[in-house]
Design an enzyme around this catalytic site. Structure first.
Site, PDB file in Angstrom:
ATOM      1  N   ASP A  63     -51.183   5.960 -13.066  1.00  0.00           N
ATOM      2  CA  ASP A  63     -50.646   4.602 -13.300  1.00  0.00           C
ATOM      3  C   ASP A  63     -50.898   3.684 -12.117  1.00  0.00           C
ATOM      4  O   ASP A  63     -51.191   2.509 -12.288  1.00  0.00           O
ATOM      5  CB  ASP A  63     -49.160   4.629 -13.719  1.00  0.00           C
ATOM      6  CG  ASP A  63     -48.209   5.288 -12.742  1.00  0.00           C
ATOM      7  OD1 ASP A  63     -48.667   5.937 -11.768  1.00  0.00           O
ATOM      8  OD2 ASP A  63     -46.978   5.167 -12.945  1.00  0.00           O
ATOM      9  N   SER A  94     -19.495   4.677 -11.497  1.00  0.00           N
ATOM     10  CA  SER A  94     -20.220   5.649 -12.313  1.00  0.00           C
ATOM     11  C   SER A  94     -19.249   6.680 -12.859  1.00  0.00           C
ATOM     12  O   SER A  94     -18.201   6.939 -12.264  1.00  0.00           O
ATOM     13  CB  SER A  94     -21.331   6.320 -11.501  1.00  0.00           C
ATOM     14  OG  SER A  94     -20.974   7.639 -11.190  1.00  0.00           O
ATOM     15  N   GLY A 150     -33.034  14.992 -11.244  1.00  0.00           N
ATOM     16  CA  GLY A 150     -33.974  15.818 -10.490  1.00  0.00           C
ATOM     17  C   GLY A 150     -34.900  16.628 -11.374  1.00  0.00           C
ATOM     18  O   GLY A 150     -35.575  17.540 -10.909  1.00  0.00           O
ATOM     19  N   ASP A 200     -42.810   5.024 -15.812  1.00  0.00           N
ATOM     20  CA  ASP A 200     -41.473   5.421 -16.258  1.00  0.00           C
ATOM     21  C   ASP A 200     -40.710   4.252 -16.894  1.00  0.00           C
ATOM     22  O   ASP A 200     -40.094   4.388 -17.948  1.00  0.00           O
ATOM     23  CB  ASP A 200     -40.646   5.955 -15.069  1.00  0.00           C
ATOM     24  CG  ASP A 200     -41.431   6.956 -14.242  1.00  0.00           C
ATOM     25  OD1 ASP A 200     -42.331   7.604 -14.802  1.00  0.00           O
ATOM     26  OD2 ASP A 200     -41.152   7.076 -13.028  1.00  0.00           O
TER      27      ASP A 200
END
Ligand code: GLA
Length: 418
Positions: A63, A94, A150, A200
């Site tokens: 990319d 969060s 991760g 992404d």
């Protein structure tokens, strides 16, 4: 980032039947983050938005060289419940942390905020600095990330893109989806300081269920390609190897630098501009590169772009079932090139790929940036379980941490949930 929930399935072992875990149901997850917002801030949010993680089917480490990629959104998403407020404060919470973080929305500066909040604040900063007419207003945002962390499944992009959808709606900016993609990329590269290539964020915003996204990174133009494996009794098995990413950032940057150097020595703007017919002509062109390692890096990028073209042409000329052997061979060739030429695989990635191929996967490769993270395997739907089992056994035999398994269902890009 530390804010998102790890995958919920029990780790697979060689002894028991491995679990193929599913993402939380979308409507329920949206409801949950709505409730958490009310509990945290004491009033109703204006809405709930979400954006998915992704797997890249093929087109890896191209990319940032204007290449071609074929990602798809997965069903794991990051959710954001949010409301506009009459203050100048950006208040963030969060689901996985107790504290509310308060940031002065008028003083957002790259580098000043670290960790997961930088990905949200960065999007606000990027939208405001690049979109005329965007006003500085405060907002309260509750985040619940359900993309495994991760795992190389783009939990950061999902966070940025969920934030971009929420901010767009709250501030009625009138941005296009592509402008939100660019805001998310800018947030990551310029605000959070992680240099990535745009694959992404494009996948997270622009994907459609039942499809893969053909992405041309030269101009970020896209085309949706039918990719409905279930109707053809096929499946894409994701293995999160849970391998530690070591020195990832340095290695990623080093690979980018190698490919930039290769382009320079070949006298082209980017490696996308190298058009050759066949391996021999490619080798002749690559002879202009002095360093053997840099030559191999260029070989990967140029051949990977060719593989994406070939993969896309097969999908255009028929369904996956008709071409499953050739598609699988391209996936295999992609992984081998990433292992041998680009050197971004690690033992766990190679183990998962080798084990899948050994028990009859049509093709298997690492997906994402590498150095840990996940692999994908194109398998018969009724063999997904046994392929997962074989991978788990191979990990156990080598003393590697037990992997996690998911089915990659091509899912909907970012949007409003309620
Ligand atoms: C990471 C980056 C992407 C892309 C891939 C490799 O996921 O975020 O931009 O470069 O690695 O294809």
């Amino acid at each position: 980032m530390t804010s998102q929930t790890p995958a919920t399935s029990a780790p697979a072992t060689a002894e028991n039947t491995v679990a193929l875990s599913a993402a939380p149901e979308r409507t329920e997850a949206a409801e949950r983050v709505h409730t958490m917002f009310v509990e945290a801030f004491g009033y109703e949010p204006d809405g709930v938005w979400s954006a998915p993680g992704r797997v890249n089917i093929i087109g890896e480490h191209v990319d940032y060289q204007d290449g071609l990629c074929l990602p798809m959104a997965i069903s794991h998403r990051c959710f954001a419940a949010a409301a506009r407020t009459p203050t100048n404060l950006l208040r963030l919470r969060s689901a996985q942390e107790d504290q509310i973080l308060e940031i002065d929305a008028t003083e957002l500066e790259p580098g000043a905020i670290t960790g997961w909040p930088a990905y949200v604040a960065g999007v606000l900063w990027a939208l405001r600095s690049h979109i005329s007419g965007a006003t500085t207003r405060g907002m309260d945002i509750m985040i619940d990330g359900q993309v495994p962390l991760g795992a190389g499944l783009s939990s950061s992009a999902a966070l940025e893109c969920a934030a971009a959808e929420a901010i767009e709606s709250l501030l009625t900016l009138g941005t296009t989806p592509l402008q939100r993609v660019h805001a998310a990329i800018t947030a990551e590269t310029d605000f959070a300081g992680a240099s990535t290539g745009g694959l992404d964020q494009s996948a997270s915003v622009l994907s459609l269920s039942g499809h893969a996204l053909f992405l041309d990174c030269r101009d970020f133009s896209t085309r949706l390609v039918p990719w409905d494996l279930a109707s053809q009794d096929l499946a894409l098995l994701i293995t999160d190897t849970r391998a530690e990413h070591s020195h990832v950032d340095g290695q990623y940057t080093a690979r980018r630098a190698d490919s930039e150097r290769a382009a320079q020595e070949l006298g082209v703007q980017t490696l996308r501009d190298v058009e050759v017919e066949g391996e021999q002509e490619l080798q002749e062109r690559l002879a202009a590169i002095a360093d053997e390692t840099v030559r191999r890096r260029a070989h990967h990028v140029i051949t990977e772009i060719q593989r994406v073209k070939a993969f896309d042409a097969l999908l255009e000329s028929g369904n996956v079932r008709e071409h499953v052997a050739e598609l699988g061979a391209l996936l295999n060739a992609s992984h081998d090139s990433l292992r041998d030429d680009y050197e971004v695989t690690v033992e766990a990635l190679d183990t998962a790929v080798d084990a899948a191929r050994a028990v009859g996967a049509h093709g298997a490769r690492m997906t994402g940036g590498g150095f840990g993270g996940s692999t994908i395997a194109l398998v018969e739907a009724d063999q997904a379980q046994s392929v997962a089992q074989a991978i788990a056994a191979a990990f156990a035999e080598k003393g590697l941490d037990a992997p996690e398994f998911f089915l990659a269902l091509p899912s909907e890009g970012a949007g409003q949930d309620r």
